[in-house]
Design a protein around this motif. Structure first.
Motif, PDB file in Angstrom:
ATOM      1  N   ASP A 169      17.142   2.053   6.556  1.00 35.34           N
ATOM      2  CA  ASP A 169      15.961   1.411   5.422  1.00 35.34           C
ATOM      3  C   ASP A 169      14.956   0.954   7.124  1.00 35.34           C
ATOM      4  OD1 ASP A 169      13.237   0.593   4.571  1.00 35.34           O
ATOM      5  OD2 ASP A 169      14.044   0.568   2.865  1.00 35.34           O
ATOM      6  N   THR A 193       4.524   3.958   2.607  1.00 36.65           N
ATOM      7  CA  THR A 193       3.517   2.962   1.474  1.00 36.65           C
ATOM      8  C   THR A 193       3.075   1.383   2.954  1.00 36.65           C
ATOM      9  OG1 THR A 193       4.107   3.726  -0.048  1.00 36.65           O
ATOM     10  CG2 THR A 193       3.016   1.941  -0.403  1.00 36.65           C
ATOM     11  N   LYS A 194       4.048   0.792   3.401  1.00 36.46           N
ATOM     12  CA  LYS A 194       4.008  -0.330   3.915  1.00 36.46           C
ATOM     13  C   LYS A 194       3.781   0.047   5.561  1.00 36.46           C
ATOM     14  CE  LYS A 194       6.094  -1.008   0.580  1.00 36.46           C
ATOM     15  NZ  LYS A 194       7.508  -1.496  -0.078  1.00 36.46           N
TER      16      LYS A 194
HETATM   17  C1  LIG Z   1       8.566  -0.833  -0.280  1.00 36.86           C
HETATM   18  C2  LIG Z   1       9.446  -0.422  -0.276  1.00 36.86           C
HETATM   19  C3  LIG Z   1      10.713   0.248   0.072  1.00 36.86           C
HETATM   20  C4  LIG Z   1      10.094   1.323  -1.624  1.00 36.86           C
HETATM   21  O1  LIG Z   1       8.570   1.932  -1.105  1.00 36.86           O
HETATM   22  P1  LIG Z   1       7.994   2.118  -2.357  1.00 36.86           P
HETATM   23  O2  LIG Z   1       6.696   3.532  -1.275  1.00 36.86           O
HETATM   24  O3  LIG Z   1       7.354   1.637  -2.820  1.00 36.86           O
HETATM   25  O4  LIG Z   1       8.487   3.675  -3.299  1.00 36.86           O
HETATM   26  C5  LIG Z   1      12.244   0.851   0.137  1.00 36.86           C
HETATM   27  N1  LIG Z   1      12.101  -0.213   1.120  1.00 36.86           N
HETATM   28  C6  LIG Z   1      11.656  -1.369   1.909  1.00 36.86           C
HETATM   29  C7  LIG Z   1      12.072  -1.950   1.867  1.00 36.86           C
HETATM   30  C8  LIG Z   1      10.591  -2.018   0.112  1.00 36.86           C
HETATM   31  O5  LIG Z   1       9.507  -2.743   1.225  1.00 36.86           O
END
Ligand SMILES: *Cc1c(COP(=O)(O)O)cnc(C)c1O
Length: 377
Positions: A169, A193-194
């Motif tokens: 990740d 998303t981030k």
């Molecule tokens: C936010 C996040 C997720 C999940 O992603 P979503 O887009 O909210 O489903 C997974 N891993 C990390 C490290 C995150 O910060």
């Protein structure tokens, strides 16, 4: 080409019109010309040109051969976990994202896919957790929220020796700062998303692979399971991606300043940031990534100070999520890690005085001034 250039020149211009911005193909189906030969596109769950453009862009930046866009980070992670079958075992780093912990322990466990959580900062602990039926190693570095560092090259070597694949990740780093495929890992996952999208206005996720065979398997799952990203959101991510370099550089500069300031404050007990020389993972991180990123966490002297900071900040939104142009301050115990049982949380060092800060594009001096006022009043 360097990554800053590749960020801008990832895709081709629209063949038909020359449009520099990939058009939003807001369509669910594509008309066919012949009964015998269907065109490249037939149905938008399978392929959509706008989604394809963002998939190619993220794949190129990660140095992968194929990328896949999903409706959320959890959709990308869950879809990737569908590579595994009942009876398979996974080794997972212990302070993995709360949603990943939840899906592994409450959903995939029901499907007969078992996980063992380990302190993956220690390669020996990874090695010791492998079983004969271990098929995957799931890692996150820097980890969430304690910013622990895992040696990706060493960890993926262990997995390879056991015939398992390594999934990473890479949400916190983005390919601008860290590219796990180049370090021997097999599959990179993102909550786009981030930082990838970066503007707190889209929920999306990505998976990127290097190996063609693994790419085919993910492609099958993406189409069969169907948790795909829509064209409008794909376009927004394409737009957000273009400023990835300048956003990461500027947010990181702010995070470095803030981390150094926090480290000197009396009411701050510990600062977790891989850009600080005394961080236990500093050397490993400096070797495998080109910067410490824009997220840091820290513990305060009391619940009272913690509450005052969280509720008082005006220049940072008190919210879940991270990686936006605006700073976001969050409370892991009740937010990202609320899905984790309290005992489990405490055992992992995610206590009630822990705060996580994702630094945005505000002037760091203003953020420091506000934090100073709230912490030291
Ligand atoms: C936010 C996040 C997720 C999940 O992603 P979503 O887009 O909210 O489903 C997974 N891993 C990390 C490290 C995150 O910060």
């Amino acid at each position: 080409m360097k990554i800053g250039t590749r960020i801008i020149h990832t895709g081709e211009t629209d063949e038909r019109t020359g449009a520099v911005s990939v058009p939003i193909y807001q369509t669910s189906t594509f008309a066919q010309k012949s009964v015998d030969h269907f065109g490249k596109y037939d149905y938008a769950r399978s392929d959509n040109p706008t989604r394809e453009a963002v998939e190619e862009a993220v794949a190129q930046l990660e140095g992968g051969s194929r990328g896949f866009a999903f409706a959320s980070g959890m959709a990308a992670i869950s879809s990737a976990l569908l590579l595994f079958s009942p009876g398979d075992h996974l080794v997972v780093c212990e302070d993995v994202y709360g949603g990943t912990f939840r899906v592994l322990t409450q959903l995939f466990s029901r499907l007969g896919i078992e996980s063992t959580f380990v302190d993956a900062t220690d390669p020996a602990a990874i090695e010791a957790a492998f079983k004969p039926h271990t098929k995957g190693l799931f890692l996150e570095t820097p980890s969430n929220p304690l910013m622990k560092i895992i040696d990706l090259a060493a960890a993926s070597r262990i997995a390879k020796a056991h015939g398992a694949i390594t999934l990473v990740d890479n949400t916190f780093m983005t390919p601008y700062l860290q590219r796990p495929l180049e370090l021997g890992c097999d599959l990179v996952l993102h909550s786009g998303t981030k930082f990838l999208n970066g503007h707190s206005d889209v929920i999306c996720g990505f998976a990127v692979v290097g190996d063609a065979e693994l790419g085919k398997r993910i492609r099958f799952i993406q189409n069969a399971f169907g948790a795909v990203l829509g064209p409008q959101d794909s376009w927004l991510v394409l737009r957000g991606l273009k400023t990835l370099k300048v956003r990461m550089e500027e947010s990181q500069r702010g995070a470095e300043k803030i981390a150094r300031w926090l480290a000197g404050e009396k009411r701050v007990d510990q600062v977790f940031y891989p850009g600080l020389k005394d961080h236990p993972g500093f050397d490993v991180h400096s070797r495998q990534a080109s910067g410490p990123g824009a997220v840091l966490s820290f513990t305060l002297d009391s619940l009272e100070t913690t509450r005052r900071l969280l509720e008082g900040m005006r220049l940072a939104s008190f919210a879940v999520s991270l990686g936006g142009v605006e700073s976001i301050i969050s409370y892991p115990a009740k937010m990202s890690h609320a899905a984790m049982p309290p005992a489990e949380r405490a055992a992992r060092g995610i206590g009630d005085n822990l705060v996580r800060l994702s630094v945005g594009l505000e002037d760091a001096e203003d953020l420091i001034e506000e934090m100073d006022r709230l912490i030291n009043c």
